[in-house]
Every structure is written in structure tokens, then in C-alpha cells.
Design a protein around this motif. Sequence first.
Motif, PDB file in Angstrom:
ATOM      1  N   ALA A 168       1.701  -5.338   6.811  1.00  0.00           N
ATOM      2  CA  ALA A 168       1.726  -4.328   5.757  1.00  0.00           C
ATOM      3  C   ALA A 168       2.862  -4.592   4.769  1.00  0.00           C
ATOM      4  N   ALA A 169       4.012  -5.028   5.288  1.00  0.00           N
ATOM      5  CA  ALA A 169       5.150  -5.324   4.417  1.00  0.00           C
ATOM      6  C   ALA A 169       4.865  -6.532   3.539  1.00  0.00           C
ATOM      7  N   LEU A 170       4.225  -7.547   4.103  1.00  0.00           N
ATOM      8  CA  LEU A 170       3.877  -8.731   3.325  1.00  0.00           C
ATOM      9  C   LEU A 170       2.879  -8.381   2.233  1.00  0.00           C
ATOM     10  N   ASP A 171       1.904  -7.526   2.551  1.00  0.00           N
ATOM     11  CA  ASP A 171       0.945  -7.090   1.538  1.00  0.00           C
ATOM     12  C   ASP A 171       1.650  -6.334   0.417  1.00  0.00           C
ATOM     13  N   THR A 181       4.974  -8.352  -6.700  1.00  0.00           N
ATOM     14  CA  THR A 181       5.764  -9.448  -7.254  1.00  0.00           C
ATOM     15  C   THR A 181       4.901 -10.479  -7.961  1.00  0.00           C
ATOM     16  N   ALA A 182       5.536 -11.217  -8.869  1.00  0.00           N
ATOM     17  CA  ALA A 182       4.864 -12.294  -9.600  1.00  0.00           C
ATOM     18  C   ALA A 182       5.031 -13.631  -8.900  1.00  0.00           C
ATOM     19  N   ALA A 183       6.008 -13.736  -8.029  1.00  0.00           N
ATOM     20  CA  ALA A 183       6.251 -14.943  -7.235  1.00  0.00           C
ATOM     21  C   ALA A 183       7.183 -14.553  -6.099  1.00  0.00           C
ATOM     22  N   ILE A 184       7.149 -15.360  -5.040  1.00  0.00           N
ATOM     23  CA  ILE A 184       7.974 -15.078  -3.865  1.00  0.00           C
ATOM     24  C   ILE A 184       8.728 -16.336  -3.475  1.00  0.00           C
ATOM     25  N   LYS A 224       3.279 -19.086   9.058  1.00  0.00           N
ATOM     26  CA  LYS A 224       1.989 -18.432   8.897  1.00  0.00           C
ATOM     27  C   LYS A 224       2.061 -17.335   7.846  1.00  0.00           C
ATOM     28  N   ALA A 225       3.143 -16.560   7.862  1.00  0.00           N
ATOM     29  CA  ALA A 225       3.299 -15.484   6.882  1.00  0.00           C
ATOM     30  C   ALA A 225       3.405 -16.042   5.472  1.00  0.00           C
ATOM     31  N   ALA A 226       4.197 -17.098   5.302  1.00  0.00           N
ATOM     32  CA  ALA A 226       4.349 -17.705   3.978  1.00  0.00           C
ATOM     33  C   ALA A 226       3.026 -18.271   3.484  1.00  0.00           C
ATOM     34  N   ALA A 227       2.287 -18.910   4.392  1.00  0.00           N
ATOM     35  CA  ALA A 227       0.996 -19.491   4.005  1.00  0.00           C
ATOM     36  C   ALA A 227       0.007 -18.421   3.590  1.00  0.00           C
ATOM     37  N   GLU A 228       0.005 -17.309   4.305  1.00  0.00           N
ATOM     38  CA  GLU A 228      -0.912 -16.222   3.954  1.00  0.00           C
ATOM     39  C   GLU A 228      -0.556 -15.609   2.601  1.00  0.00           C
ATOM     40  N   LEU A 229       0.720 -15.526   2.296  1.00  0.00           N
ATOM     41  CA  LEU A 229       1.135 -14.983   1.007  1.00  0.00           C
ATOM     42  C   LEU A 229       0.621 -15.820  -0.151  1.00  0.00           C
ATOM     43  N   THR A 230       0.510 -17.140   0.049  1.00  0.00           N
ATOM     44  CA  THR A 230       0.063 -18.021  -1.041  1.00  0.00           C
ATOM     45  C   THR A 230      -1.367 -17.727  -1.477  1.00  0.00           C
ATOM     46  N   GLN A 231      -2.115 -16.975  -0.667  1.00  0.00           N
ATOM     47  CA  GLN A 231      -3.484 -16.634  -1.045  1.00  0.00           C
ATOM     48  C   GLN A 231      -3.522 -15.634  -2.201  1.00  0.00           C
ATOM     49  N   THR A 232      -2.422 -14.913  -2.412  1.00  0.00           N
ATOM     50  CA  THR A 232      -2.416 -13.877  -3.449  1.00  0.00           C
ATOM     51  C   THR A 232      -1.282 -14.027  -4.465  1.00  0.00           C
ATOM     52  N   VAL A 233      -0.238 -14.766  -4.128  1.00  0.00           N
ATOM     53  CA  VAL A 233       0.915 -14.886  -5.029  1.00  0.00           C
ATOM     54  C   VAL A 233       1.566 -16.243  -4.805  1.00  0.00           C
ATOM     55  N   PRO A 234       2.113 -16.876  -5.861  1.00  0.00           N
ATOM     56  CA  PRO A 234       2.797 -18.153  -5.669  1.00  0.00           C
ATOM     57  C   PRO A 234       4.012 -18.003  -4.755  1.00  0.00           C
TER      58      PRO A 234
END
Length: 362
Positions: free
Chosen positions: A64-67, A73-76, A86-96
Motif C-alpha cells: 500500500a505504501a509503494l502504491d 511522484t514523477a520519479a523514484i 522486487k519492490a523496486a521492480a514493481e514500482l517501474t511498472q508505473t513510475v520511473p
Amino acid sequence: MTDKKKPIPAGETIGIIGGGQLGRMLAMAAARLGYRTIVLEPEPDCPAAQVANRQIIAAYDEPAALDELAGSTAAITYEFENVPVKAAAELTQTVPVYPPPRALEVSQDRLVEKSFLNKAGISTASYFPVDGDAELAAALSAFGGSGVLKTRRLGYDGKGQRVFRNASASDVAGVHAQMGGVPLILESLVPFVREISVIGVRGQDGRLAAYDPAENVHHGGILRSSTVPAAISPETASKARETAFAIMEALDYVGVIGVELFVLEDGSLVANEIAPRVHNSGHWTEAASSISQFEQHIRAVAGLPLGDTTRHSDCIMENLIGDEASRAPELLAEPDIVLHLYGKAHVRPGRKMGHFTRLKQP
């Protein structure tokens, strides 16, 4: 080469995973360039949250926090290399996400890291994976009884390490269990004359740049000081930069990277480790360069042009560890001192509480 994207406009928000001093200095640099920041960090009132616009108080892999972070944000980016891949990889699906999760994957396991460096044509210490006392004994035998035993994952500031010199078979009994029973790596001792590091940066357009290498002194596995310029030849300094460039190109990297190197008697280099983030040995750049490593990183993450890495002053950066932070008033009374305290509420032995850079007059 990474495709050029439009820069993130000022006023947008950049996410930072990790709330320590590096996140703090990244948030400060982002603010200077007109960006807002959100920090994801489980510890309330962390150093970064004191200067960021907002903190999400949650574990680094809390879905939930990652979502929430991705949606705001525009980038992370991140301030430390133990972010869950795994968390970083999943974030790349929606934000750079910069640097890319592949850099995390490589840097989090010393065995994977050594293999990656060797495949990139970069020399390292010789090494063996160790998963038990018998493998440790065999590896030490191959290295003449000497070597550095390290946990493959999660070690930093000298933690998770043990040095052997002229060890016998009896010296290894129970060592694997004493080291936590986790996967280990034994590295050969490197006959270095000094330790250096180079801070490199790669932009989204593939442009490469690097600061002058720093000469580092460690005590108890913790960085004590970084001196610039390092006492190395121009050829060795050039090779250090080329090493950082090769690593960043191989990773299709975006952002700042720290590369730690051993210098041998003949000036050749052996890579020790890489850090896919801004680095302690680059703190001097906020005082002795027009553009700090922190601003360089934000520029790269935001898709802005990289800044000049030229050093305008020689200098020495020293960490303030534990109660050494109490020296702040006397340091502030000295000329040519740039002091940075991290806002940490609790002083502990071995904890980095701040640093200062002493500029040297020509």
C-alpha cells in the motif's frame, strides 16, 4: 544509450526510498532545484523527513505504501542499496525508478557483484563462495591461509566481516555458524597501498561524468576521511573514472554511483565494491565543487543536464561518528570549514552523526 525523456518540471515530486542522511541531502538538493520530495521510511522523524515535504511511514516493501509513493511522484530513487529488488521492480511498472533495479540486484550480493565486475573486464580480489566450514577451509587453503570472509548480503561499515591471516584448519571450526549461517564469500587479501573511490554519474541521455577520485581512510570498517586529490598518478585517476563509466554503461545506469577501488604499488586498480547511490566518500563535493553529488543525482533522476564536476578546492572530508558531533561549535569557529549535521536524535557509538569538509587554500 538510454532514450532521452523530457525533464521533470519544477514543482513535481520525487520519491526517495530511505530516510537517512543520504536521503536528507538528496531532499535538500531537490528543493534547490524546485522539486518536492516524499520519503518512504519506517522510522518517524528520520533525518530525511525533517527536510522533505512528506514522509510515508511504512516498510520499504509495504504494498500500500509503494502504491501511494508511485501515485504521488514523477520519479523514484533510493538512498541505500538494500531496498528490496522486487519492490523496486514493481514500482517501474508505473513510475520511473533510478538507478535501475538491476543495479540493486548486482550490489546486494557480493558474489553476484564480483562476477558482474569480472564480466565487465574489471579486476577484483580472487574469491570463493562459502556455505560451510569445509568450504571455508578449502578456500583459505587456496589463499595460503589468509583472506577476508564476508556475508554476501547486508554488510556495511565493516559489519559481517572477519579477517584471517595464516589460519589453520582448527581456526575455521564453527565460523560459518558464528557468521549467522548465511551465504558467505571469502576474498583474497589485496596488497594495496591506498584505497580510493570515484563518484560517477550517468544521465538519462547516456552522458557520463565523474569527480576526481578521493583517497579514503577507514577505521574499524567505517570511513573516517576522504582526501581530494588522492595521491595517485593522472593515469590511475583516469583509469578509476573509466572503471566507473564501464560499470554504469553495463547497467544502463541513471544517477550517481560510488565505486571503491584498491590501488596497487604499480598504480593498477582492483575494484572492491560498488554502491548504486550517492556515497559517503563524495560528501566533499557539497563544499569543494559547484555541483554536489546530490544535485547531480537529482539532475539525472529528473532528466536534467548534468552539472560540472570540476573541483574548485582541495579538501578533506571527515565523518563525525558518535559523540564526535559535539565538536560542532569548535568546528564552526574555524575558517574554511563546511559542516553538515544529520539531525539524528540518538547518539550511538559507530553511528555517523554528521561530517565536515575542510577546504585547503592553494
